[in-house]
Scaffold this motif. Structure first.
Motif, PDB file in Angstrom:
ATOM      1  N   SER C 250       4.779  54.220  -5.183  1.00  0.00           N
ATOM      2  CA  SER C 250       6.071  53.833  -5.728  1.00  0.00           C
ATOM      3  C   SER C 250       6.267  54.523  -7.059  1.00  0.00           C
ATOM      4  N   VAL C 251       7.388  55.255  -7.181  1.00  0.00           N
ATOM      5  CA  VAL C 251       7.709  55.967  -8.410  1.00  0.00           C
ATOM      6  C   VAL C 251       9.118  55.586  -8.823  1.00  0.00           C
ATOM      7  N   GLY C 252       9.252  54.860  -9.891  1.00  0.00           N
ATOM      8  CA  GLY C 252      10.585  54.424 -10.343  1.00  0.00           C
ATOM      9  C   GLY C 252      11.235  53.581  -9.271  1.00  0.00           C
ATOM     10  N   LYS C 253      12.469  53.968  -8.874  1.00  0.00           N
ATOM     11  CA  LYS C 253      13.171  53.222  -7.843  1.00  0.00           C
ATOM     12  C   LYS C 253      12.826  53.723  -6.442  1.00  0.00           C
ATOM     13  N   HIS C 254      11.945  54.704  -6.347  1.00  0.00           N
ATOM     14  CA  HIS C 254      11.619  55.255  -5.035  1.00  0.00           C
ATOM     15  C   HIS C 254      10.266  54.760  -4.550  1.00  0.00           C
ATOM     16  N   ILE C 255      10.205  54.390  -3.273  1.00  0.00           N
ATOM     17  CA  ILE C 255       8.903  54.068  -2.709  1.00  0.00           C
ATOM     18  C   ILE C 255       8.664  54.927  -1.485  1.00  0.00           C
ATOM     19  N   SER C 256       7.445  55.111  -1.193  1.00  0.00           N
ATOM     20  CA  SER C 256       7.043  55.828   0.011  1.00  0.00           C
ATOM     21  C   SER C 256       6.250  54.826   0.837  1.00  0.00           C
ATOM     22  N   CYS C 257       6.602  54.678   2.103  1.00  0.00           N
ATOM     23  CA  CYS C 257       5.911  53.660   2.895  1.00  0.00           C
ATOM     24  C   CYS C 257       5.655  54.105   4.324  1.00  0.00           C
ATOM     25  N   GLU C 258       4.714  53.423   4.964  1.00  0.00           N
ATOM     26  CA  GLU C 258       4.341  53.704   6.353  1.00  0.00           C
ATOM     27  C   GLU C 258       4.951  52.585   7.196  1.00  0.00           C
ATOM     28  N   ALA C 259       5.989  52.905   7.995  1.00  0.00           N
ATOM     29  CA  ALA C 259       6.672  51.858   8.751  1.00  0.00           C
ATOM     30  C   ALA C 259       6.191  51.855  10.186  1.00  0.00           C
ATOM     31  N   LYS C 260       6.072  50.663  10.760  1.00  0.00           N
ATOM     32  CA  LYS C 260       5.606  50.489  12.144  1.00  0.00           C
ATOM     33  C   LYS C 260       6.544  51.228  13.106  1.00  0.00           C
ATOM     34  N   GLY C 261       5.993  52.195  13.825  1.00  0.00           N
ATOM     35  CA  GLY C 261       6.782  52.911  14.820  1.00  0.00           C
ATOM     36  C   GLY C 261       7.615  54.041  14.270  1.00  0.00           C
ATOM     37  N   LEU C 262       7.727  54.150  12.944  1.00  0.00           N
ATOM     38  CA  LEU C 262       8.604  55.175  12.375  1.00  0.00           C
ATOM     39  C   LEU C 262       7.861  56.197  11.531  1.00  0.00           C
ATOM     40  N   ASP C 266      10.592  57.714   2.954  1.00  0.00           N
ATOM     41  CA  ASP C 266      10.871  57.601   1.524  1.00  0.00           C
ATOM     42  C   ASP C 266      12.170  56.838   1.354  1.00  0.00           C
ATOM     43  N   LEU C 267      12.126  55.708   0.634  1.00  0.00           N
ATOM     44  CA  LEU C 267      13.306  54.853   0.504  1.00  0.00           C
ATOM     45  C   LEU C 267      13.501  54.427  -0.935  1.00  0.00           C
ATOM     46  N   GLU C 268      14.708  53.949  -1.214  1.00  0.00           N
ATOM     47  CA  GLU C 268      14.954  53.350  -2.520  1.00  0.00           C
ATOM     48  C   GLU C 268      14.627  51.870  -2.467  1.00  0.00           C
ATOM     49  N   SER C 269      14.069  51.364  -3.547  1.00  0.00           N
ATOM     50  CA  SER C 269      13.770  49.938  -3.594  1.00  0.00           C
ATOM     51  C   SER C 269      13.908  49.451  -5.015  1.00  0.00           C
ATOM     52  N   THR C 270      14.638  48.392  -5.217  1.00  0.00           N
ATOM     53  CA  THR C 270      14.816  47.882  -6.572  1.00  0.00           C
ATOM     54  C   THR C 270      13.723  46.893  -6.948  1.00  0.00           C
ATOM     55  N   GLY C 271      13.264  46.146  -5.947  1.00  0.00           N
ATOM     56  CA  GLY C 271      12.365  45.054  -6.296  1.00  0.00           C
ATOM     57  C   GLY C 271      10.895  45.360  -6.096  1.00  0.00           C
ATOM     58  N   THR C 272      10.551  45.881  -4.919  1.00  0.00           N
ATOM     59  CA  THR C 272       9.166  45.901  -4.513  1.00  0.00           C
ATOM     60  C   THR C 272       8.472  47.193  -4.925  1.00  0.00           C
ATOM     61  N   THR C 273       7.233  47.089  -5.317  1.00  0.00           N
ATOM     62  CA  THR C 273       6.500  48.281  -5.717  1.00  0.00           C
ATOM     63  C   THR C 273       5.204  48.449  -4.950  1.00  0.00           C
ATOM     64  N   GLY C 274       4.843  47.468  -4.132  1.00  0.00           N
ATOM     65  CA  GLY C 274       3.591  47.607  -3.393  1.00  0.00           C
ATOM     66  C   GLY C 274       3.451  46.559  -2.319  1.00  0.00           C
ATOM     67  N   GLY C 275       2.352  46.620  -1.594  1.00  0.00           N
ATOM     68  CA  GLY C 275       2.074  45.611  -0.559  1.00  0.00           C
ATOM     69  C   GLY C 275       2.858  45.857   0.708  1.00  0.00           C
TER      70      GLY C 275
END
Lengths: 362, 282, 362, 282
Positions: C250-262, C266-275
């Motif tokens: 997570s960098v600033g408002k951007h997070i990088s995540c591993e989504a089930k099936g996808l 790279d998405l924008e996120s205001t609240g979450t930074t991990g988990g």
């Protein structure tokens, strides 16, 4: 249709007192179809279903099931079984006794009864509740009992009277999918009665729309929605804008007409060649824009936004033209920041393709 | 901050005023004192029953040994059992017919059927006496062996009990979902199978409640029995009545207490069975 | 908000027996708002409304109306009036007597009572039925009586408890528009309680979503739908696809995540930074196509059509990816011959814009 | 072609079988013959009342001129009116309290309240007799002027009538929509305004039905009256009873017919008022 499993020929039902519930109805239903009788309450659809089951006697016409005339066959001898609107699960019997009831009263040997009952319970996923009484079960579970109880008799035709109407909205979607799955699994003909267009459209392979005891149209779901045969069908199945118009000229399949608020239009029409007609167009086929659209082959009109109702996935916009024509437009909120993009009082252009309009006789 | 309304003055209370409590107490007193006195004195060891002299169950033993009283009780119970069975069968049939069929003047008949429920007992008694006298049935049974000599009383009891059974069963049938019957037919059952396997089980609580009601009505009846019984036949309430005319005794209190207990037990059972059931709608 | 007409501060309601119906709720409602309390049944919304009216007493916190603390004011002295779910129209009085009741019991002079009653009846278009008894009226008409009876008192705040739930579907749309019109005409604050998201979204200017006695989010309809603050709100307001994902970076408002099936997104996120997070996307934002889309900045996945339900204006398609992810897609049937254009069992590509995805904490 | 099932053999008929008709006839006979005999013989001109000798209304005139009978009827009506008023007020209050308030042992009290409805009349009579004797109330009123000498009977009648009123009013209140009361408060009404303008109008049919029921019960009662009345006080049913012991006469038939008519009219009115109303739910 030579392989019709249920053949209804000119059937009428006149109740004592002169009320005609069903008026000269003829329908052929093929083996393995998922057929829906759709109409407003009091249109005779339930009476027709009850005549197929034998619980009502027609006052005219003939009902054939599997090629045999049913006129003299009482309901307990017919190859049909019914799932009642109230489910009509016997309250004093366990689930198992309910399901086996139809086999026990007809003298099926007890080991066969046991086997078939277990199979039927398996099919509706109620094996674990076999010993329960119905009053300890939810509405959805009671309905499964009613289904199992009917299917265990292995009828040629399963009749369902408003099967989803007593379930709450959340359960309905699941049960809709389950009924479709079940019909494919057991491979018998389902005839369903409903007043809910969504139920009929999403489940049935063919639909008969009834009104005032008579059949208005028999067609597949998409035919009904996109090519309704009458104003009644267009209005009953989904929402529709109906615009009055006067035919000026008709050449072959083309007519030229003067529509209220829209001026002169050239449209295709299969049925009508003159007089007054209604131009029907579905709200989701209408597009809304701030400027006059450039394309030449569109029907277009300027108006003022009278009401915007936001529903999340869609917005329903009502636009009034200066001639007093009200048009309903459904806008799908395709992207997150869009919305309908219009506000009440705003001047907008509404346009649609002539191919999306349908000409209906008055 | 919040919640300062005192309890008992909440927006929806008329208040637990002192005069309401007083009224309550008065009603309690009016209602129970006579009954409590009766029950209490049945355990009183004073022979004359006027003053409390200590607890005893002698009165019950004495009542039990009183042959006339026991004979009267036996008569009452035999009459009640036979009358209940007949009244229940007839009442249930009438209820089914009223519920099921259409026939001319059905509404009027339904009203008339309830007549014995509302007609003053004394008039019913006079009417039955007149009828048995005129038809010669009164003298016909007078010298027949027991229990034939109870026939008149049984007929009279059936006549005033069965409408109660019919009303109870009828109101149970109102809650019957006709689709249960259609479902049974649709599943291959014949009409008689449907009747015995679907309708009768549904009616059962009403039948039992109606029978218990008929039983207590028959057991407790004094006026009609008095008019329709011959001089030789005595039931329990009639016996109590004739004894009371000679003065209240602890023995009578004991006998009355037994009758009260039987009645209350039967009535509580009947009410439990009649209570609306959620399973009724299928 | 200095001009709040209703100010609810840390209000709780604990019933005897320990059930907490309302748990520390704070809401400010401005003059002239059309405010909705939305939530599933049992969420405490009706209890909150009843505490505003004075029919229930809070066990904690403070309710101010028009700047005054209401703690010691009984319901008959509060500047609020209520339209009850059952309408609670007095059955033994005529329509006129019902409407004038609130004026008569408080000693308003009879000529003023008469004038105001007539005005109120005029406003709800019931003047011609003034002499009727409620049992000769339809549900919709009874509701108008209840409305007139409340409005004739000229309350500062009108409270409405599930006003549309007892009406049938056809009447609801009309009444919805009428309530909106009425609120604009009389210019007073409306607070409405409802469990129906469509009602709240289409009528209210702001909505408080409640669950288990607590407020989950207070926002405008489009904010609620497009920017739900939690999984509960996203799921309760409209349908939503929720996809499990694991945050990688997570960098600033951007997070990088591993989504089930996808796979990696790279998405924008205001609240979450991990988990672990849920990626929420509405069914109408998803597009369906036969070939892999060319555009680079799309989220895309291949799958097989598992179910197609035709509803006329829209089709609901369920697509299963090979990783077992089920995606619901709403397709609007924009042109007459299109339909969803897919069949059960067909292989398709589903894609959507990353901007239409929302990252929600688990 | 279609519709070949004969009427009466439709899929849902048990059939109008001959034995059902026979049973129907038998029940008609059993029920009505005694009552019809009584009413018919009240118009019989034969003095002994055994054989039909032609129509007359002389018996009614004779009954009307029988001072003892008229005195008994006056007593009965005075008792019934006073007892009804008191029983209705107390019954309504008890019904409201049971419906509205929560208090310890409410369920038990609700059951106990119904006791006088189920307790055998004969036991109730014995209990009241015992109570009045023990408390000295029996001898206290014996030489007081009319209508004070009716006090014991009135108290006894109130005691067994008010639970019926309470039950009727209570069951009416079950259908009351509490939101009506809340609406009234919300619109600015005080508690008393709400009580008189909303609750009482709603209860009214139940109150009238309960009062009519209490009136007929009081008017018709024999057993309890017999036990609680002094030797000098005679009510209508008690008078009829004492006359019948000397033999049925056309005069008694006439008097009984009048009592039956009064009872039926009052009961029909009460039932009409008690019928479920669609307006009840607001």
């Amino acid at each position: 249709m030579s392989e019709a499993i249920v053949s209804i020929k000119n059937v009428s039902k006149r109740f004592p007192g002169g009320v005609v519930a069903v008026d000269n109805v003829s329908i052929d239903i093929a083996q393995n179809e998922f057929f829906a009788l759709l109409g407003p309450s009091g249109c005779g659809k339930t009476t027709l279903l009850r005549m197929i089951s034998g619980l009502e006697t027609p006052t005219g016409g003939q009902i054939m099931i599997g090629g045999e005339d049913m006129a003299l066959t009482p309901p307990n001898k017919r190859p049909t079984n019914m799932v009642f609107q109230s489910y009509a699960v016997f309250p004093h019997m366990t689930v198992e006794d309910n399901v086996s009831y139809g086999l026990r009263v007809t003298g099926v040997p007890s080991d066969e009864t046991k086997r078939r009952t277990a199979e039927a319970l398996e099919m509706v996923k109620l094996s674990h509740l076999a010993a329960r009484k119905p009053d300890q079960m939810s509405g959805g579970q009671r309905q499964r009992v009613a289904l199992a109880r009917a299917l265990v008799k292995r009828p040629k035709v399963l009749l369902l009277d408003e099967p989803l109407s007593a379930l709450d909205a959340k359960l309905r979607d699941g049960m809709r999918m389950e009924l479709t799955r079940l019909q494919e699994t057991v491979g018998i003909t389902f005839i369903i009665v409903t007043h809910d267009q969504d139920e009929a459209l999403s489940m049935a392979s063919r639909i008969a729309v009834m009104d005032k005891g008579a059949v208005q149209q028999i067609a597949t779901p998409s035919e009904l929605y996109e090519h309704p045969a009458s104003r009644f069908v267009a209005d009953f199945i989904g929402k529709v804008n109906l615009i009055d118009a006067k035919v000026l000229r008709s050449v072959g399949k083309h007519i030229s007409c003067e529509a209220k608020g829209l001026g002169k239009l050239d449209l295709e029409s299969t049925g009508t060649t003159g007089g007054t007609v209604s131009i029907a167009v579905r709200p989701e086929k209408l597009k809304i824009g701030k400027a006059e659209p450039k394309a030449a082959n569109l029907i277009k009109v300027e108006g003022k936004v009278r009401d915007v109702a936001y529903y999340g996935d869609t917005s329903h916009v009502v636009v009034s033209t200066k001639d007093g024509l009200d048009l309903s437009i459904n806008v799908q909120n395709d992207s997150r920041e869009g919305g309908a993009g219009v506000e009440r009082g705003q001047k907008v252009w509404v346009h649609w393709s002539p191919a999306d309009s349908l000409v209906l006789a008055e | 901050m919040a919640a300062t309304l005192k309890p008992g003055q909440g927006p929806l209370d008329y208040g637990n005023r002192w005069w309401l409590k007083l009224l309550f107490g008065f009603i309690f007193f009016m209602l129970y004192v006579p009954i409590v006195t009766l029950v209490a004195f049945s355990f009183n060891s004073d022979k004359r029953g006027i003053v409390w002299r200590g607890f005893t169950i002698d009165n019950y033993a004495k009542a039990w040994k009183n042959d006339a009283l026991i004979e009267a009780l036996t008569n009452s119970i035999v009459i009640a059992i036979i009358a209940t069975i007949i009244a229940t069968v007839i009442g249930a049939m009438v209820a089914i017919m009223l519920w099921r069929f259409r026939f001319p003047f059905k509404g009027a008949y339904e009203g008339f059927m309830a007549l014995p429920i509302v007609i003053p007992e004394i008039c019913m008694g006079v009417a039955l006496l007149l009828f048995f006298n005129e038809s010669g049935m009164m003298s016909a049974v007078v010298n027949t062996p027991w229990p034939i000599n109870l026939s008149n009383i049984i007929i009279a009891h059936v006549a005033f009990c069965f409408p109660f059974v019919a009303v109870v069963v009828r109101s149970r049938l109102v809650g019957f979902n006709r689709q249960l019957e259609e479902a049974s037919k649709d599943l291959g059952a014949s009409e008689w199978q449907t009747f015995w396997k679907v309708l009768v089980p549904f009616m059962m609580p009403g039948l039992v409640a109606g029978a218990l009601l008929a039983f207590t009505l028959s057991l407790d009846d004094f006026v009609i029995t008095f008019f329709t019984s011959g001089p030789e036949t005595v039931t329990f309430p009639v016996k109590v009545y004739s004894l009371v005319r000679r003065g209240v005794s602890p023995e009578i209190n004991a006998a009355s207490t037994v009758l009260i207990v039987i009645t209350i037990v039967a009535t509580v059972l009947a009410m439990k069975l009649q209570a609306p059931e959620k399973s009724g709608k299928g």
